[in-house]
Write an enzyme that holds these catalytic residues in place. Structure first.
Site, PDB file in Angstrom:
ATOM      1  N   LYS A 164      36.908  69.626  48.789  1.00 44.93           N
ATOM      2  CA  LYS A 164      35.692  70.299  49.275  1.00 44.93           C
ATOM      3  C   LYS A 164      34.727  69.285  49.887  1.00 44.93           C
ATOM      4  O   LYS A 164      34.742  68.103  49.527  1.00 44.93           O
ATOM      5  CB  LYS A 164      35.030  71.127  48.166  1.00 44.93           C
ATOM      6  N   LYS A 209      35.067  65.956  35.570  1.00 42.97           N
ATOM      7  CA  LYS A 209      34.254  64.844  36.075  1.00 42.97           C
ATOM      8  C   LYS A 209      34.388  63.585  35.217  1.00 42.97           C
ATOM      9  O   LYS A 209      33.972  62.509  35.637  1.00 42.97           O
ATOM     10  CB  LYS A 209      32.781  65.264  36.139  1.00 42.97           C
ATOM     11  N   LYS A 260      28.556  65.811  48.935  1.00 40.87           N
ATOM     12  CA  LYS A 260      27.560  64.770  49.226  1.00 40.87           C
ATOM     13  C   LYS A 260      27.997  63.422  48.684  1.00 40.87           C
ATOM     14  O   LYS A 260      27.562  62.382  49.162  1.00 40.87           O
ATOM     15  CB  LYS A 260      26.240  65.122  48.536  1.00 40.87           C
TER      16      LYS A 260
HETATM   17  P1  AMP Z   1      24.889  70.984  44.686  1.00 44.03           P
HETATM   18  O1  AMP Z   1      23.564  70.477  45.061  1.00 44.03           O
HETATM   19  O2  AMP Z   1      26.039  70.128  45.083  1.00 44.03           O
HETATM   20  O3  AMP Z   1      24.968  71.395  43.267  1.00 44.03           O
HETATM   21  O4  AMP Z   1      25.149  72.306  45.549  1.00 44.03           O
HETATM   22  C1  AMP Z   1      24.150  73.244  45.872  1.00 44.03           C
HETATM   23  C2  AMP Z   1      24.814  74.550  46.270  1.00 44.03           C
HETATM   24  O5  AMP Z   1      25.709  74.343  47.376  1.00 44.03           O
HETATM   25  C3  AMP Z   1      25.647  75.187  45.155  1.00 44.03           C
HETATM   26  O6  AMP Z   1      25.396  76.582  45.174  1.00 44.03           O
HETATM   27  C4  AMP Z   1      27.069  74.905  45.553  1.00 44.03           C
HETATM   28  O7  AMP Z   1      27.965  75.897  45.080  1.00 44.03           O
HETATM   29  C5  AMP Z   1      26.992  74.900  47.081  1.00 44.03           C
HETATM   30  N1  AMP Z   1      28.041  74.040  47.659  1.00 44.03           N
HETATM   31  C6  AMP Z   1      28.192  72.704  47.443  1.00 44.03           C
HETATM   32  N2  AMP Z   1      29.237  72.218  48.144  1.00 44.03           N
HETATM   33  C7  AMP Z   1      29.767  73.275  48.822  1.00 44.03           C
HETATM   34  C8  AMP Z   1      30.877  73.426  49.733  1.00 44.03           C
HETATM   35  N3  AMP Z   1      31.632  72.389  50.079  1.00 44.03           N
HETATM   36  N4  AMP Z   1      31.113  74.657  50.250  1.00 44.03           N
HETATM   37  C9  AMP Z   1      30.343  75.730  49.905  1.00 44.03           C
HETATM   38  N5  AMP Z   1      29.299  75.653  49.058  1.00 44.03           N
HETATM   39  C10 AMP Z   1      29.002  74.447  48.521  1.00 44.03           C
END
Ligand code: AMP
Length: 331
Positions: free
Chosen positions: A195, A114, A198
């Site tokens: 991937k 990052k 957000k």
């Molecule tokens: P975050 O808020 O981005 O940290 O993500 C929350 C949860 O969503 C975590 O468990 C991530 O591993 C899962 N996650 C985020 N993006 C993806 C994606 N593109 N595909 C599958 N799982 C995801």
């Protein structure tokens, strides 16, 4: 020796997308419905490792909470709360941070990937895994439903548990086990080699789970595939159509093989497959979206849920933090 407890964390960055839903939220709901005790943390302290506009952050916390509840997280059975409501996270993070080294934290690959400019590394981004360790240990978490990308963070957590034992000779933390999440990473609808995220500025790259039906239809129909109209699965050679099959599999709990076989049996081309997938997504989220809109129109009810969650989380957090402070010589 330790009570089974599962910590689920999500950054409150507005409404979750379908990747968050299939990769995390849907699995959390299944765990809860099978009798597990969940602590669902809206990780707003983590969200500001990249500075956020204050009003957007405030609003995102409520949108995320409403999305989770509408998706099936039951605030009576699970604890759902806002991380920043408990000072315990940051205090424990400081105490545990004294047990590790800059070198150890600096080796974490997710942090390195990052960092864009080596001459100006945000301290929050660097310290993120230490705060995450504090989140996990605060609840004496035994199980974590996380993806493989989080393994280095879990290793740091395990290392800090060992260090705590080494210095203070007290075995008060369980070593958390990773609960592998089976779904393939859901990828961007516009750039299927990345991937779904957000932070992608291109909105058409994702479907947010509370999007209206027209948007879902449009995003699925415009998802990038390739010149081959056949429905077949190959994540390397055909990332676009394979991603849609992954979403289909996640939504229906069907295997990839049976989805492809069925599409081929029905002579479905990618256009017809997209139409069918859009319909499945729309139907799945229709009642959840209605519930979401209802929750969002009752701000005081949502806030009361977070207040209740905070009190229940605080009970556990008070006990752990006091124990740690006692052991370390503070109390
Ligand atoms: P975050 O808020 O981005 O940290 O993500 C929350 C949860 O969503 C975590 O468990 C991530 O591993 C899962 N996650 C985020 N993006 C993806 C994606 N593109 N595909 C599958 N799982 C995801």
């Amino acid at each position: 020796m330790f009570q089974r407890r599962i910590l689920c964390g999500i950054q409150p960055s507005s409404v979750p997308h379908i990747g968050n839903y299939l990769g995390a939220i849907k699995k959390w709901v299944d765990l809860q419905n099978n009798g597990d005790k969940l602590v669902v943390m809206l990780a707003d302290l983590h969200a500001v490792t990249i500075p956020r506009e204050p009003e957007t952050l405030r609003k995102s916390v409520l949108e995320t909470a409403a999305s989770l509840i509408a998706s099936g997280i039951d605030p009576k059975r699970s604890i759902i709360y806002r991380q920043s409501d408990l000072y315990h996270h940051t205090q424990l993070s400081w105490l545990l941070g004294t047990l590790t080294t800059v070198q150890k934290v600096g080796h974490i690959p997710t942090y390195k990937s990052k960092v864009k400019d080596e001459s100006s590394i945000p301290l929050g981004l660097f310290l993120y895994p230490v705060l995450q360790t504090a989140d996990i240990l605060l609840f004496k978490t035994t199980h974590l439903p996380i993806g493989e990308d989080q393994i280095p963070h879990l290793q740091l957590c395990t290392y800090m548990i060992e260090k705590f034992f080494h210095y203070y000779k007290k075995n008060i933390f369980p070593v958390p086990q990773m609960m592998a999440t089976e779904t393939n990473r859901i990828r961007s609808l516009r750039h299927p080699e990345q991937k779904m995220s957000k932070s992608d500025i291109e909105e058409r790259s994702r479907i947010d789970i509370m999007d209206d039906e027209k948007i879902i239809q449009e995003r699925v129909m415009k998802a990038l595939t390739d010149f081959n109209a056949h429905v077949s699965y190959d994540r390397e050679q055909r990332p676009g159509v394979s991603n849609l099959i992954d979403i289909y599999a996640g939504m229906t709990d069907q295997s990839i093989e049976s989805i492809v076989a069925e599409a081929q049996k029905n002579n479905m081309n990618t256009g017809a497959f997209k139409k069918c997938l859009a319909q499945i997504i729309i139907e799945h989220f229709r009642p959840k979206r209605a519930e979401y809109l209802k929750l969002m129109s009752d701000r005081s009810y949502l806030l009361s849920i977070l207040d209740d969650g905070r009190e229940r989380a605080k009970e556990i957090a008070d006990s752990t933090l006091n124990e740690v402070k006692d052991i370390m010589g503070f109390n």
